[in-house]
Design an enzyme around this catalytic site. Structure first.
Site, PDB file in Angstrom:
ATOM      1  CB  SER A  82      30.305 -17.556  36.122  1.00  0.00           C
ATOM      2  OG  SER A  82      31.350 -18.526  36.354  1.00  0.00           O
TER       3      SER A  82
ATOM      4  CE1 TYR B 245      26.577 -20.755  39.078  1.00  0.00           C
ATOM      5  CE2 TYR B 245      28.505 -20.720  38.046  1.00  0.00           C
ATOM      6  CZ  TYR B 245      27.369 -19.914  38.931  1.00  0.00           C
ATOM      7  OH  TYR B 245      28.644 -18.978  38.726  1.00  0.00           O
TER       8      TYR B 245
END
Length: 292
Positions: free
Chosen positions: A150, A163
């Site tokens: 990410s 996350y």
């Protein structure tokens, strides 16, 4: 004379986690469209969706074998069973795409502990364990590991703390095994997509229905930040013929994030102020305090 690379691609066995929908399903379709594999192993929890995708792919390319494995990769033993079933069926795996991921639609302080545990297991522990169980066959076949990370790791985002930590850990581990396995002929790639136009995780939908306060980032991502899922899939599958150490899918998304990360590192107080206001975390926290 036949192109040797074409015959090599046609003989690949590709295993994709999180394949029941979204990016995982799009990657599977793109692999078949390009003729990059003789067999696919599709892994996810939702067996009905996996079976529907398998039927679709067999209709497009009848010569491609498709094995579906319904597994909850938050369970360590599921990673072992997935690897063993794939190897037993096809003799080995040439490409492992660690795509399965879990995001939570709430701020850290609102997230149930059991959901945080599962998030770490799916996003970080599962790729590590699954790759470890398959490293022998990947080495023997001089295979490829593609890890879906990410762009959020470029800057510590106060709305995506857990996350982002899992994806930062994945990036560190990705680089470490790339350096270790390179001598054995295994290619390891990290993909850094921004937000993608696709359905969110089951956990997102469940918690949203349960009335959790809106998440300032994942609820309303700006249009310029959002990538098309099929475009991302094309770029990911392109790594099989043109591997890169790190693929930043949306440069207009990733590079601003990197600049923000550098700013926050050089000027911590300014970085804290900027990140919390850009992503609306202060407003979300304030609404929660008022509600309480």
């Amino acid at each position: 004379m036949a192109d040797p690379s074409s015959s090599l691609a046609a003989g690949r066995v590709v295993l994709i986690t999180g394949a029941s929908a979204g990016l995982g399903a799009a990657i599977a379709r793109e692999v078949v469209r390009r003729g990059e594999a003789r067999a696919l192993v599709l892994v996810a929890r939702r067996a009905d969706r996996l079976d529907a995708l398998a039927a679709e792919l067999r209709g497009v390319a009848p010569g491609v074998e498709v094995l579906t494995i319904s597994a909850d990769l938050s369970e360590a033993d599921a990673c072992r069973r997935t690897a063993e079933e794939a190897v037993a069926r096809f003799g080995g795996v040439d490409v492992l795409v660690n795509n399965a991921g879990l995001g939570l639609p709430t701020l850290f302080a609102d997230s149930p502990v059991e959901d945080l545990v599962r998030q770490v297991a799916v996003n970080l522990t599962a790729p590590i364990l699954l790759t470890r169980h398959l490293v022998g066959t990947l080495t023997a076949r001089r295979g490829t590991v593609i890890n879906i990370g990410s762009a959020i790791t470029c800057v510590a985002n106060s709305a995506l703390g857990a996350y982002g930590a899992t994806k930062a850990g994945l990036a560190y581990w990705n680089d470490a095994i790339r350096r270790e396995l390179e001598r054995d002929g295994v290619t390891v790639c990290l993909v850094e997509p921004g937000p993608i136009k696709t359905e969110f995780s089951d956990a997102f939908q469940k918690l949203a229905r349960d009335g959790a306060r809106p998440h300032p980032v994942v609820e309303t991502p700006s249009g310029w930040m959002t990538a098309d899922v099929d475009d991302v899939a094309r770029r990911v599958v392109g790594l099989l013929s043109r591997p890169k150490r790190r693929l930043s899918v949306r440069r207009r998304m990733v590079w601003p994030f990197r600049a923000m990360g550098a700013l926050a590192w050089a000027f911590p107080a300014l970085g804290d102020w900027f990140v919390t206001r850009v992503f609306g975390v202060d407003q979300a926290s304030g609404r929660a305090r008022e509600a309480r």
